[in-house]
Design a protein around this motif. Structure first.
Motif, PDB file in Angstrom:
ATOM      1  N   GLU A 119       0.900  -1.210  -0.063  1.00 23.20           N
ATOM      2  CA  GLU A 119       0.095  -0.042  -0.111  1.00 23.20           C
ATOM      3  C   GLU A 119       1.029   1.156   0.089  1.00 23.20           C
ATOM      4  OE1 GLU A 119      -3.366   0.074  -0.166  1.00 23.20           O
ATOM      5  OE2 GLU A 119      -3.303  -1.951  -0.466  1.00 23.20           O
TER       6      GLU A 119
ATOM      7  N   ASP B 183       0.391   4.243  -2.433  1.00 26.71           N
ATOM      8  CA  ASP B 183       0.256   5.582  -1.983  1.00 26.71           C
ATOM      9  C   ASP B 183       1.418   6.596  -2.028  1.00 26.71           C
ATOM     10  OD1 ASP B 183      -2.680   5.629  -1.824  1.00 26.71           O
ATOM     11  OD2 ASP B 183      -2.640   4.519   0.020  1.00 26.71           O
TER      12      ASP B 183
ATOM     13  N   ASP C 117     -10.049  -0.380  10.249  1.00 23.07           N
ATOM     14  CA  ASP C 117      -8.837   0.707   9.712  1.00 23.07           C
ATOM     15  C   ASP C 117      -7.547   0.164  10.044  1.00 23.07           C
ATOM     16  OD1 ASP C 117     -10.629   2.256   8.620  1.00 23.07           O
ATOM     17  OD2 ASP C 117     -10.765   3.539  10.454  1.00 23.07           O
TER      18      ASP C 117
ATOM     19  N   ILE D 118      -4.652   0.691   7.408  1.00 21.45           N
ATOM     20  CA  ILE D 118      -4.360   2.184   7.528  1.00 21.45           C
ATOM     21  C   ILE D 118      -3.627   2.486   8.764  1.00 21.45           C
ATOM     22  CG2 ILE D 118      -4.936   4.396   7.782  1.00 21.45           C
ATOM     23  CD1 ILE D 118      -7.422   3.533   5.663  1.00 21.45           C
ATOM     24  N   ASP D 119      -3.802   1.829   9.811  1.00 19.95           N
ATOM     25  CA  ASP D 119      -3.066   2.192  10.956  1.00 19.95           C
ATOM     26  C   ASP D 119      -1.550   1.448  11.073  1.00 19.95           C
ATOM     27  OD1 ASP D 119      -5.270   3.409  12.147  1.00 19.95           O
ATOM     28  OD2 ASP D 119      -5.837   1.489  13.243  1.00 19.95           O
TER      29      ASP D 119
ATOM     30  N   LEU E 131      -0.068   0.979   8.209  1.00 19.95           N
ATOM     31  CA  LEU E 131       0.886   1.818   7.257  1.00 19.95           C
ATOM     32  C   LEU E 131       1.370   2.930   7.826  1.00 19.95           C
ATOM     33  CD1 LEU E 131      -1.029   1.756   3.893  1.00 19.95           C
ATOM     34  CD2 LEU E 131      -0.170   3.953   4.728  1.00 19.95           C
ATOM     35  N   PHE E 132       0.656   3.500   8.808  1.00 20.98           N
ATOM     36  CA  PHE E 132       1.301   4.607   9.361  1.00 20.98           C
ATOM     37  C   PHE E 132       2.332   4.489  10.395  1.00 20.98           C
ATOM     38  CE2 PHE E 132      -2.489   6.658   7.555  1.00 20.98           C
ATOM     39  CZ  PHE E 132      -1.767   7.481   6.602  1.00 20.98           C
ATOM     40  N   SER E 133       2.113   3.327  11.119  1.00 20.59           N
ATOM     41  CA  SER E 133       3.083   3.041  12.095  1.00 20.59           C
ATOM     42  C   SER E 133       4.414   2.250  11.602  1.00 20.59           C
ATOM     43  CB  SER E 133       2.422   2.112  13.149  1.00 20.59           C
ATOM     44  OG  SER E 133       2.087   0.806  12.686  1.00 20.59           O
ATOM     45  N   GLN E 134       4.231   1.612  10.360  1.00 22.49           N
ATOM     46  CA  GLN E 134       5.287   1.007   9.896  1.00 22.49           C
ATOM     47  C   GLN E 134       6.352   1.921   8.913  1.00 22.49           C
ATOM     48  OE1 GLN E 134       3.809  -2.594   8.186  1.00 22.49           O
ATOM     49  NE2 GLN E 134       5.800  -3.145   7.357  1.00 22.49           N
ATOM     50  N   PHE E 135       5.609   2.925   8.521  1.00 15.60           N
ATOM     51  CA  PHE E 135       6.499   3.608   7.482  1.00 15.60           C
ATOM     52  C   PHE E 135       6.523   5.061   7.839  1.00 15.60           C
ATOM     53  CE2 PHE E 135       4.952   0.105   5.217  1.00 15.60           C
ATOM     54  CZ  PHE E 135       6.205  -0.606   4.735  1.00 15.60           C
TER      55      PHE E 135
END
Lengths: 449, 623
Positions: free
Chosen positions: A171, A175, A435, A438-439, A441-445
């Motif tokens: 993702e 994105d 979600d 999405i969570d 996504l933001f914590s990993q990158f």
């Protein structure tokens, strides 16, 4: 819910009385068509009526028919219950007649579902059948979690974590394509993880199936063309092991003939008498049903006649069962051999007449399920049919992932199936889509503008 | 007296007022400053992953953003072109002078549309219905419908280091009372925060220390009108640099001076996760040695360069040090310092799917006031609010796009169903059925809706219908025509690196092979087809299996979305509902079972109870 449904509502045992239940707006009309006795369209509600079920003019059985009109019935619809004299052949015959005359075979739990949707039963009663309400509510969190033991749930959670990390990475590639310093997930990378995930799922699956067998028994069907000796083999097994008339409720579709115990392992033998062909309509119904049974069974005993050549239909069934647990039984070895045995890798020769081969058959079953091994294992695995079928579904999706990679599909297409694996595994432990991705996504990158 | 008043001239306000005026309703657009119409206060770009597809959707529906962006391109590229068709999206650098100028021109040339410079400080409300607005000077203007698109201007505070100033992005006066009034009328007001990086004087940057980032070397347009206003070779480049160890050290040492890390003690706003400040990134991802930064041109008419990835709320002296630690920026002149901005927004759970508020009839809100972030997110809401305001005036049902129809549908459904905590940005991962929501098929999905509401002209619609017919014709042709493995054909296929045929095969099945492209089949096809038609057909055939899977999944959702929940349902009368579910259901008032299921905290058991209740109370048939 406009149609009329019918099903055998009692678990059938040999010689027991069976009830066939019909519900829906045409229930009374349909039963009346095959009933000889009072005109059921005119009898009072909540009455029991004596008469016969007839096929054209041939009497099939002597029956008692209860007529209950809407709304004071279990489903709030018109309901008719037919009490037959039991016997699998007769009960199935009556059911077939009902289906031929305009009703449809009920899905498992469908009567309860109708009762619930019509407001007949309250939540507490209905909770047990919640998972049948519809595909979305099937994810009923509580229900799912209760079915799952802590340890296996942990295994699945870890698996999902592995998958979601790959998904989140894909993702992010999509994105935030301009971020060159984030690792690009390629099909090759997915392929590596997929084999790992596959091994883990298969491991859970095989142990779960063993667990289910210990708990519920081996769902066994005996199939074969008419007159190959299915019933004699069944009777021989039952007599030998003192069949217990079952009180385990199968689903309305499964008619459990009886249980046999071989060295502590239960075989639940499922009758396939309904497969018998009488005319075209029933034939198609029968084939469909037998295919369904083949899909659901843990073990298929396929009986062939030593005295006859293989028919086209038999070849078809052989092909269908080749990837399932099955044992080919060559019966009637007391007669001349006309069947080409060279085409089989493995089989059991048997003669009911000469009483040979039964022990060999039992040993084969024991070997197949490796029963000694099972008993030593600690059973902390999924044991519900629902969870097992979801595990299988996730394996199917993994297959599609591999297929997509082989076909050189873009990574975001391959991801569709991988996401399906993740969702299906989530269904097992009762975690629905949220979600989470999405969570992750933001914590990993690390991203930003 | 107007039919519609739009408050705010940002991207949402422009689309909303153009939509209502074009449909034929007398519209007044009120903006604090005409100079700031369609302003781009943050990054100088339009589109990007998912957002680029939204611009296409806006265009398909008859909105303006796509056309306007096409007129102001500095650079454009197709993102993810190496991936599948589902995730491709256009991203452009847009000129910050040209974009607003062109938009203003369009607004001024639109019939039924007037523009007025003023600050709105209150709404006129009678019997829970909006009747107009009250200006700062007390003047009242009446209308049937009001659309609020106030952006970040509700109680805006600019934060730099330990300073807080009540002003908007360009130092203008924000609206101080409107959000208090909204609170009085019953809206939950939330506080959000976002930020923007420094702008650097172009001539003070040493670009030799940076990596060049160019646009694509083929033409693209956002709009289905396909009007090209730029030259490939004249595109303006961007440049890539990385943060240095020194940069990280400066930030670490001065962390407590950042507004967000102690500089200000009264921060209430929640910042966006997708767009953290540089200090956030360094704190949260300690192990990362460097971060990417893009130097992006803002305009051909002035020299500011935007540092994408470097947003911060450090005091100015620290910002100087930070910027000067970057390669090529050792001597950079900062034209504008980075800042964070705090602003009020309303809780979008108080909106209907049409973007009309639940509390006050005929009042619509769109854009950043609803908690989103991004020009495209704002524009598409403005368009939908404008369309639905018009439909309401005409007594028609609102246009509600489903999650399998448009990213716009995903965005609005997310907002009104789930609500937000941090500013909402659209991502492809938010869409469940993104293979259906592609860049290339936005017209196939949405043009009819645009035509039906009156935003797409007969001429354009006819053009679209022709395209649609050609897609069907070509698909049919491929399906019904076979080629046989003659020597000649196999030799031709060999020149294209296509493995040879053994049996005859339909062109349709041949195209399914991964190595075959639709252009390879030209010689077997009678007649000529436009490239966009061929593209549609190729995607539909190549990814048929995946598309089918997504359609199946989507249909399940649509079934549930079609199970309507009556407007007047009383959740207190449903026994056994979990209390969390009851509270959320009462607040959000979902319109369908599908929407109810997407509310976090509402469990399938609760859904079953609702279904039984509806059946009993509303459809208890004549028994």
């Amino acid at each position: 819910m406009d149609d009329t449904i019918a099903a055998i509502s009692t678990a059938l045992g040999v010689g027991a009385i069976s009830i066939i239940r019909v519900s829906g707006k045409d229930a009374i009309k349909i039963v009346n068509k095959i009933f000889k006795g009072k005109n059921l369209n005119e009898v009072d509600s909540h009455t029991i009526n004596y008469g016969h079920i007839v096929d054209n003019n041939e009497i099939i059985d002597e029956v008692l028919v209860s007529v209950m009109r809407s709304p004071k019935t279990f489903t709030c619809e018109d309901v008719v219950e037919i009490n037959t004299h039991g016997g699998i052949a007769i009960t199935n015959k009556v059911l077939e007649l009902l289906l031929l005359n305009g009703s449809r075979l009920a899905l498992p739990g469908e009567f309860t579902k109708r009762a619930f949707l019509n407001g007949r039963i309250d939540l507490i009663e209905a909770e047990g059948v919640m998972d049948l309400i519809n595909s979305k509510t099937e994810k009923s969190r509580k229900l799912a979690i209760n079915q799952v033991n802590g340890e296996v749930s942990k295994l699945i959670k870890n698996l999902r974590q592995d998958i979601i990390e790959i998904l989140a990475n894909i993702e992010v590639n999509i994105d935030y394509p301009e971020y060159e310093d984030i690792e690009e997930v390629t099909n090759q990378k997915i392929l590596n993880s997929v084999s790992d995930i596959e091994i883990k799922i298969k491991n859970i699956l095989s142990k779960s199936i063993d667990g289910k067998i210990i708990k519920e028994g081996i769902k066994t069907i005996i199939i074969g063309s008419p007159n190959v000796g299915k019933s004699s083999i069944l009777n021989r097994l039952i007599n030998e092991e003192k069949a217990i008339v079952t009180d385990i409720a199968g689903t309305t579709r499964d008619i459990v003939e009886g249980n046999i115990t071989i060295d502590g392992i239960i075989l639940n033998i499922i009758d396939t008498a309904g497969i018998r062909k009488t005319d075209n309509y029933v034939e198609s119904l029968g084939v469909k049903k037998s295919l369904e049974l083949i899909d659901e069974a843990d073990l298929i005993l396929y009986v062939l006649n030593n005295n006859e050549e293989l028919s086209k239909e038999e070849k078809y069934i052989l092909n269908k069962i080749k990837n399932k647990n099955h044992i080919i039984i060559i019966n009637k070895t007391d007669l001349d051999n006309r069947l080409d045995l060279n085409i089989f890798n493995d089989y059991v020769k048997l003669s009911i007449k000469n009483d040979t081969g039964i022990d060999e058959l039992k040993n084969k079953i024991k070997d197949m399920f490796n029963l000694e091994k099972i008993e030593k294992e600690d059973f902390t695995y999924l044991s519900s049919a629902r969870s097992i079928s979801l595990l299988k579904k996730s394996l199917d999706s993994l297959e599609s992932v591999k297929e997509g990679i082989n076909k050189n599909m873009p990574v975001d297409m391959v991801e569709i199936d991988l996401k399906q694996v993740w969702n299906t595994l989530g269904e097992i432990i009762g975690e629905t889509y949220s979600d989470e991705l999405i969570d992750q996504l933001f914590s990993q990158f690390c991203l930003g503008k | 007296m107007y039919e519609v008043i739009v408050v705010g001239g940002g991207h949402a306000g422009c689309e909303a007022s153009l939509a209502t005026a074009r449909i034929g309703h007398k519209t007044l657009l009120i903006t604090g400053n005409i100079k700031n119409i369609a302003d781009m206060p943050c990054n100088p770009s339009i589109g990007g992953s998912a957002k680029g597809i939204v611009v296409r959707e806006i265009d398909a529906l008859g909105g303006e953003m796509g056309r306007n962006a096409d007129k102001s391109l500095l650079q454009i590229k197709m993102l993810n072109s190496a991936k599948g068709p589902a995730v491709r999206a256009l991203r452009a650098q847009a000129d910050k002078i040209t974009y607003p100028k062109e938009m203003l021109k369009t607004l001024e040339n639109t019939d039924n549309l007037e523009i007025k410079e003023a600050l709105v400080e209150d709404l006129i409300i009678e019997d829970s219905k909006v009747k107009g607005v009250t200006l700062e000077n007390g003047e009242k203007i009446f209308s049937n419908i009001v659309i609020l698109t106030t952006g970040t201007y509700l109680k805006a505070d600019i934060l730099v280091g330990d300073t807080r100033r009540r002003e908007g992005p360009h130092g203008e006066k924000p609206s101080n009372h409107l959000s208090d009034k909204l609170k009085e009328y019953g809206f939950n007001i939330i506080r959000l925060k976002t930020g923007t990086p420094q702008r650097i004087e172009k001539s003070s940057i040493d670009f030799s220390k940076t990596k060049l980032e160019l646009g694509d070397d083929r033409y693209w347009t956002f709009s289905f009108d396909n009007e090209v206003h730029y030259k490939i070779e004249e595109q303006v480049p961007c440049h890539l640099i990385y943060t240095q160890p020194e940069t990280h050290k400066i930030i670490q040492e001065n962390l407590n001076k950042s507004s967000m890390y102690g500089g200000l003690s009264d921060i209430k706003g929640v910042g966006p996760r997708y767009c953290p400040s540089i200090e956030d990134k360094i704190v949260r991802f300690k192990d990362k040695e460097r971060h990417q930064l893009f130097l992006e041109p803002e305009s051909l008419y002035y020299d500011d360069i935007y540092i994408q990835g470097f947003s911060t709320s450090m005091p100015k002296d620290i910002q100087e040090k930070m910027v000067h630690s970057l390669p090529g920026l050792e001597n950079a002149i900062i034209n504008k310092y980075a800042y964070a901005i705090e602003y009020d927004a309303i809780d979008a759970k108080q909106l209907k799917q049409s973007l009309e508020t639940k509390i006050i009839e005929n009042l619509f809100t769109a854009g950043q006031i609803n908690g989103t972030s991004g020009y495209e997110e704002a524009a598409c809401q403005g368009l939908i609010a404008g369309i639905n305001a018009s439909l309401k005036l005409e007594g028609k049902e609102p246009l509600i796009l489903k999650r399998n129809e448009a990213y716009i549908g995903v965005l609005i459904d997310d907002l009104v169903t789930k609500g937000i905590i941090d500013p909402y940005r659209l991502l492809t991962s938010r869409a469940e059925y993104r293979l259906l929501l592609r860049h290339d098929n936005a017209d196939m999905r949405l043009r009819k809706y645009g035509y039906d509401v009156g935003l797409i002209s007969e001429e354009k619609y006819k053009k679209f219908l022709n395209k649609k017919a050609s897609v069907i014709m070509l698909t049919d042709y491929l399906n019904t025509h076979k080629i046989t493995p003659t020597k000649e054909i196999n030799e031709y296929l060999k020149t294209l690196n296509i493995s040879e045929l053994k049996d005859s095969i339909t062109l349709y099945n041949l195209l399914k092979r991964s190595e075959v492209k639709i252009d390879d089949l030209d010689r077997f096809i009678d007649g000529k087809y436009e490239s966009d038609v061929k593209e549609q057909v190729e995607i539909n055939i190549k990814y048929e299996g995946y598309i089918k899977k997504e359609i199946e999944e989507a249909n399940k959702m649509v079934d549930l979305d079609n199970k309507k929940i009556p407007d007047d349902i009383d959740y207190d009368k449903i026994h056994n509902l979990a209390s969390e579910a009851k509270q959320k259901l009462k607040q959000i008032r979902p319109t369908s079972i599908g929407q109810a299921l997407r509310i976090s905290g509402v469990n399938p058991t609760d859904i079953s109870l609702i279904m039984v209740y509806i059946k009993k109370e509303y459809f208890y048939e004549s028994k």
